[in-house]
Design a protein around this motif. Structure first.
Motif, mmCIF file in Angstrom:
data_model
loop_
_atom_site.group_PDB
_atom_site.id
_atom_site.type_symbol
_atom_site.label_atom_id
_atom_site.label_comp_id
_atom_site.label_asym_id
_atom_site.label_seq_id
_atom_site.Cartn_x
_atom_site.Cartn_y
_atom_site.Cartn_z
ATOM 1 N N GLY A 162 -2.665 6.836 2.167
ATOM 2 C CA GLY A 162 -2.662 5.407 1.853
ATOM 3 C C GLY A 162 -1.891 5.150 0.564
ATOM 4 O O GLY A 162 -1.676 6.044 -0.247
ATOM 5 N N TRP A 163 -1.443 3.912 0.409
ATOM 6 C CA TRP A 163 -0.593 3.578 -0.746
ATOM 7 C C TRP A 163 -1.314 3.802 -2.070
ATOM 8 O O TRP A 163 -0.769 4.415 -2.986
ATOM 9 N N GLU A 164 -2.526 3.304 -2.192
ATOM 10 C CA GLU A 164 -3.277 3.455 -3.443
ATOM 11 C C GLU A 164 -3.558 4.931 -3.731
ATOM 12 O O GLU A 164 -3.421 5.406 -4.857
ATOM 13 N N ALA A 165 -3.913 5.665 -2.692
ATOM 14 C CA ALA A 165 -4.191 7.094 -2.853
ATOM 15 C C ALA A 165 -2.937 7.836 -3.302
ATOM 16 O O ALA A 165 -3.003 8.704 -4.181
ATOM 17 N N CYS A 166 -1.793 7.513 -2.702
ATOM 18 C CA CYS A 166 -0.546 8.191 -3.076
ATOM 19 C C CYS A 166 -0.156 7.881 -4.514
ATOM 20 O O CYS A 166 0.432 8.729 -5.193
ATOM 21 N N ASP A 167 -0.489 6.677 -4.989
ATOM 22 C CA ASP A 167 -0.271 6.367 -6.406
ATOM 23 C C ASP A 167 -1.086 7.322 -7.276
ATOM 24 O O ASP A 167 -0.608 7.819 -8.300
ATOM 25 N N ASP A 168 -2.334 7.607 -6.865
ATOM 26 C CA ASP A 168 -3.166 8.584 -7.583
ATOM 27 C C ASP A 168 -2.518 9.963 -7.541
ATOM 28 O O ASP A 168 -2.527 10.699 -8.525
ATOM 29 N N GLY A 169 -1.961 10.333 -6.382
ATOM 30 C CA GLY A 169 -1.295 11.624 -6.248
ATOM 31 C C GLY A 169 -0.084 11.744 -7.153
ATOM 32 O O GLY A 169 0.137 12.795 -7.769
ATOM 33 N N ALA A 191 -7.890 14.341 -9.906
ATOM 34 C CA ALA A 191 -7.068 13.779 -8.834
ATOM 35 C C ALA A 191 -7.547 12.397 -8.394
ATOM 36 O O ALA A 191 -6.760 11.596 -7.901
ATOM 37 N N GLY A 192 -8.821 12.112 -8.550
ATOM 38 C CA GLY A 192 -9.354 10.815 -8.138
ATOM 39 C C GLY A 192 -10.060 10.893 -6.800
ATOM 40 O O GLY A 192 -9.895 11.851 -6.040
ATOM 41 N N HIS A 193 -10.818 9.857 -6.495
ATOM 42 C CA HIS A 193 -11.678 9.889 -5.310
ATOM 43 C C HIS A 193 -10.919 9.777 -3.990
ATOM 44 O O HIS A 193 -11.501 9.967 -2.929
ATOM 45 N N HIS A 194 -9.616 9.495 -4.028
ATOM 46 C CA HIS A 194 -8.831 9.425 -2.790
ATOM 47 C C HIS A 194 -8.328 10.795 -2.336
ATOM 48 O O HIS A 194 -7.809 10.925 -1.227
ATOM 49 N N ALA A 195 -8.430 11.797 -3.173
ATOM 50 C CA ALA A 195 -7.877 13.119 -2.855
ATOM 51 C C ALA A 195 -8.766 13.861 -1.863
ATOM 52 O O ALA A 195 -9.987 13.828 -1.963
#
Length: 102
Positions: free
Chosen positions: A47-54, A15-19
């Motif tokens: 956040g925008w970058e995090a939602c891109d990861d999602g 998921a990445g470090h923003h999850a």
């Protein structure tokens, strides 16, 4: 670590470090030939970058081949996504994972 902890670690790495892990439920599962557990996991991306990861996670998760020693992730389904823009962009992703003991 427990099978659930190993699964969550692998899922969060994908998921990445923003999850952020919001919820995890585990219930035993068995058939005539296999045993394991069904996991329901909710992750939040803020956040925008995090939602891109999602969004990337939602796209790759159903076909991802997990490599977790001693476990086989037999089925993955994204069961819910909820997105909000106010007060900031957030995305919640709920998924069900069937994990079998090897």
């Amino acid at each position: 670590p427990s099978p659930a902890a190993r699964l969550l670690r692998a899922l969060l790495a994908l998921a990445g470090h923003h999850a952020s892990l919001i919820d995890h439920r585990e219930r035993p599962w068995a058939s005539v030939t296999f045993s394991g557990a069904r996991h329901t996991v909710v992750l939040r991306f803020t956040g925008w970058e995090a939602c891109d990861d999602g969004e990337r996670l939602v796209a790759v998760l159903p076909d991802h081949a997990f490599s977790i020693p001693g476990l086989l992730v037999a089925d993955v389904t994204v069961t819910r996504t909820d997105e909000a823009l106010v007060p900031e962009r957030t995305l919640e992703v709920e998924c069900d994972l069937l994990v079998l003991d090897e």
